[in-house]
Every structure is written in structure tokens, then in C-alpha cells.
Design a protein around this motif. Structure first.
Motif, PDB file in Angstrom:
ATOM      1  N   SER A  87     -12.625  33.514   0.356  1.00 59.59           N
ATOM      2  CA  SER A  87     -11.636  33.373   1.425  1.00 59.59           C
ATOM      3  C   SER A  87     -11.653  34.616   2.308  1.00 59.59           C
ATOM      4  O   SER A  87     -12.234  35.645   1.978  1.00 59.59           O
ATOM      5  CB  SER A  87     -10.243  33.126   0.846  1.00 59.59           C
TER       6      SER A  87
ATOM      7  N   VAL B  94      -5.518  27.492   2.564  1.00 55.07           N
ATOM      8  CA  VAL B  94      -5.992  26.293   1.891  1.00 55.07           C
ATOM      9  C   VAL B  94      -6.267  25.301   3.017  1.00 55.07           C
ATOM     10  O   VAL B  94      -6.593  25.707   4.132  1.00 55.07           O
ATOM     11  CB  VAL B  94      -4.938  25.803   0.852  1.00 55.07           C
ATOM     12  N   SER B  95      -6.164  24.020   2.767  1.00 58.82           N
ATOM     13  CA  SER B  95      -6.274  23.048   3.854  1.00 58.82           C
ATOM     14  C   SER B  95      -5.356  21.890   3.533  1.00 58.82           C
ATOM     15  O   SER B  95      -5.022  21.637   2.374  1.00 58.82           O
ATOM     16  CB  SER B  95      -7.713  22.573   4.021  1.00 58.82           C
TER      17      SER B  95
ATOM     18  N   ARG C  57     -11.297  23.091   4.443  1.00 62.81           N
ATOM     19  CA  ARG C  57     -10.747  24.352   4.959  1.00 62.81           C
ATOM     20  C   ARG C  57     -11.496  24.818   6.201  1.00 62.81           C
ATOM     21  O   ARG C  57     -10.893  25.225   7.181  1.00 62.81           O
ATOM     22  CB  ARG C  57     -10.837  25.404   3.840  1.00 62.81           C
TER      23      ARG C  57
ATOM     24  N   HIS D 228      -9.775  25.199   9.808  1.00 63.00           N
ATOM     25  CA  HIS D 228      -9.685  26.540  10.399  1.00 63.00           C
ATOM     26  C   HIS D 228     -10.432  26.629  11.724  1.00 63.00           C
ATOM     27  O   HIS D 228     -10.155  27.514  12.531  1.00 63.00           O
ATOM     28  CB  HIS D 228     -10.188  27.600   9.413  1.00 63.00           C
TER      29      HIS D 228
END
Lengths: 230, 230
Positions: A103, B109-110, B185, B189
Motif C-alpha cells: 500500500s 481499501v476499495s 483498489r 484509486h
């Protein structure tokens, strides 16, 4: 132009060599400029004529200081150089911070913004962080034109950086100015999609191209890369 | 195929119309199916023959349930339908959650992962969230081919969703399967870079194309969209 490059990893080495070939006066800044082992690892760079010095010396040399250090460590490293030594300089920031779990280390902001905030007298331009280092210095290696993004507050600094990116082989109309340094967040967060695409395609050596509306109305795939004219 | 669409906003409406035109049996799920004001707003959809019912009815109808609700509210809405009613269904998740300040509601996160985790017996496939709703249903409106991404754990569900995306007009080789739902994710993003590109180009109607290495070694810009063969 006098370029200082912080970071002696793959990205720093690729950029240093490419800009030196383009005729720029490049000094690479190492955190361990006196470590024989590290200098052995950088032998190829050094035998090609590039100078490897300490980070502070590279910064002192630079009109444009390139941050190619790991994004997790960049702000701290710049602090060791110090705000007075960095004042007024253009900082071309390529870094993206990853944590061990994959991440981002700056999930709700961006490294570019953090550097600009920590060193308000520098002129930060975020760019090149959406592509692999091999593609950075060889855009013609792709099957077609890709897009490189620019983010920063200072128009003059962005013009200088634009010139340096074209010196790497990128066409001027491949560069898309996203706006202020806040837009660095989008560039850095793309790293997550980058990793997904790399895993899916089996290569890091790809770009993304912004594909605009077909204003010609032809649906043609052969139109030029007209990002300036939506 | 029986499709249920949760969400009566621009995205839900665009997808509902396009899939109905492609011959699918579509029911749109509204949170206010009995609100005359809302039904007036959806008049165009209804006069074109699409059924608007409650969310639970749309879910009951669906072999594939499309989440086109605001990402900030999606999990909660799905909870009102309930895990038993959703079990076994394919959930095609288009949602991205934005907060008022323009940042993501699921930064670490997603939404796709959260839905999969909250409803483990559904088969979530994240897709189409990297493009505007107009481009979603009119890929030929762009100056050249763009890429659409797929993320999900269930291979059969991804094959079904792949078929539905091609029914919108996307070429099969425009679709890139990123892997498991964790890769959602990256898709979500990308919304931050999407917003930067939209601001810079003055349009939401763009796509991004993954540009791979030029394995033919010609530097040609006219090669086909060969994402499967890096």
C-alpha cells in the motif's frame, strides 16, 4: 543545465545517464558516497563519467534537484540537506512511497505535496512517477505514444521540467499538465493500478495514454496525440 | 440475461438503457420507487420501456446485480437487501466513493473489496469505474481504443461480466483482467488521476489505454491493442 539526482537506485541511475547523454551537467547524490561497496555497485555510472558525491553536494550543484529516493524516506532525506540549501530550487519529484504490504505510504495525500509543504521555498514538480524507469528514458520502446503527467504550483518550474522530460525522448504533446501540486495525488495513487496492470500483462514496461473524444467524428485510431484540444 | 441495476443516477440510467437496447431484461432498482417526483425524473427511462422497482425487487430479478449507487452508501444499501437475497449473485460493481473534499471514502481499501467482504456469498466483479458514463456506453466515441479493467475472485463471474461489457460496445481485447478483487483498489484509486485529467483536458469523456512494449520493434503507432501478449 545543472542537475542533481538524489537516489542511486535504478530510477536515479537511469535518469542520470539519460540526462548526461542529453548534455546536462549531472551530479548523483549518494547517502554513502565514501562506501567502497556502494561505489563498486555504481561503477558503470562512474566509468561513464558521472560524478557521485554526497546528497548535500548534489543539491548544492543542482539547478534542478531530482528526488529519486524511496518515497518513504524522501522527506527525511531532504531534511538532512536542509531547507536553506534547497530554497529556490526546482525539485523534480519522481518518488512514490510503498509500504511492505504494497500500500502507499501517503494514502490520503501525496509525497509531492508533503515535500512542497515541508520545503515551501522549493518549487516541486511531480512527474514521471506513473511509468517504469526503463520506459522513462525510452518512450519510443512502446507500441504507441503514452502520456506523462506534470503537477506543481510554479509555472516556470513546470516549463523547465517539461524541457527535461522531452530531453528523455518524450514528445512535448505527450506531456499533460494536471495543475497544482495537489494533483500529484492522482499520479502517485495510480501506482496501485500500475501494479495491477504490471501483474496482468507480465511487464513493467508499459505506459498509459489518455484517449480523448474523437472530435473528428471518424472513430479513427490514427489521430495524433491531441491532448491539448479536447 | 436478467440484470438488476441499483442506482438511478446518470451511471445507472446509462447502463440500464444500453443493456436493454442490447436485448437484456433490465429492472432498475430505486430507493424511492413510489416517489412521484423521482419517477418524473426517470420518465425518459420508463417511457423507453424500462421497469423501475424497489432495490429488493431489482435484486430478486437479477442474475447480475449492478451497483451504480454512490460508493459512500453502497454497502449500507446492499445490507437493506440482505445477504440471503444476494447470495450466489454476480455483483457488477461500478461504484467509487468520494467524500465532500474530493478524496476517496475507501482510501486504504476499495469499495469492491468491502462489498465482497460484507457479502462473501456474492461474486463481485469491479469494472467500468475508470471511465465516465458516456464513454462506458459509447467506447467508439473516443479517438482510439481505451482499456477497461476487471477485478474479481470468480472466473465465471468475470466471464459473464466480460460479455456484458462487450455488449456495451467494447472490444473483447480492450478488457484487461487485473486479477482478484484486491486489484479493485487500483481501479478505484485511479479516480484521483481521472479527476486531474478531466480538469486538465476539460472533458470527462476520455479513456486511458494501456500502451505495451513494442515487441515488433517498429515503434509503430498502429499496432492492434495487444494486451494479451506483452
Amino acid at each position: 543545465m545543472r542537475i542533481g539526482i538524489l537516489g542511486t537506485g535504478n530510477v536515479g541511475q537511469a535518469l542520470a545517464s539519460a540526462w548526461a547523454r542529453a548534455g546536462h551537467d549531472v551530479v548523483v547524490g549518494s547517502r554513502r558516497p565514501d562506501d567502497p561497496e556502494r561505489l563498486t555497485e555504481l561503477k558503470e555510472l562512474i566509468t561513464s563519467g558521472l560524478r557521485v558525491e554526497g546528497c548535500a553536494a548534489a543539491a548544492a550543484h543542482a539547478e534542478v534537484l531530482v528526488n529519486a529516493t524511496p518515497g518513504t524516506a524522501s522527506v527525511e532525506l531532504l531534511r538532512t540537506i536542509g531547507a536553506p540549501a534547497l530554497a529556490g530550487k526546482i525539485v523534480l519529484d519522481v518518488g512514490v512511497g510503498f509500504l511492505e504490504d504494497g500500500s502507499l505510504s501517503h494514502p490520503d495525500v501525496s509525497l509531492g505535496e508533503e515535500i512542497q509543504r515541508a520545503f515551501p521555498e522549493t518549487r516541486v514538480v511531480k512527474t514521471l512517477c506513473t511509468i517504469d524507469r526503463k520506459v522513462m528514458v525510452a518512450p519510443e520502446s512502446l507500441e504507441g505514444p503514452a502520456t506523462v503527467f506534470l503537477s506543481g504550483e510554479d509555472a516556470e518550474a513546470k516549463t523547465v521540467v517539461r524541457g527535461l522530460v522531452t530531453d528523455l525522448g518524450w514528445a512535448d504533446d505527450a506531456l499533460l499538465d494536471l495543475g497544482g501540486i495537489g494533483t500529484a495525488r492522482g499520479q502517485e495513487h495510480f501506482a496501485l493500478l500500475f501494479m495491477g496492470i504490471a501483474t496482468a500483462t507480465g511487464t513493467y514496461e508499459f505506459g498509459i495514454r489518455v484517449v480523448l473524444p474523437d472530435t473528428a467524428g471518424t472513430g479513427s485510431q490514427g489521430l495524433p496525440h491531441g491532448q491539448g484540444a479536447p
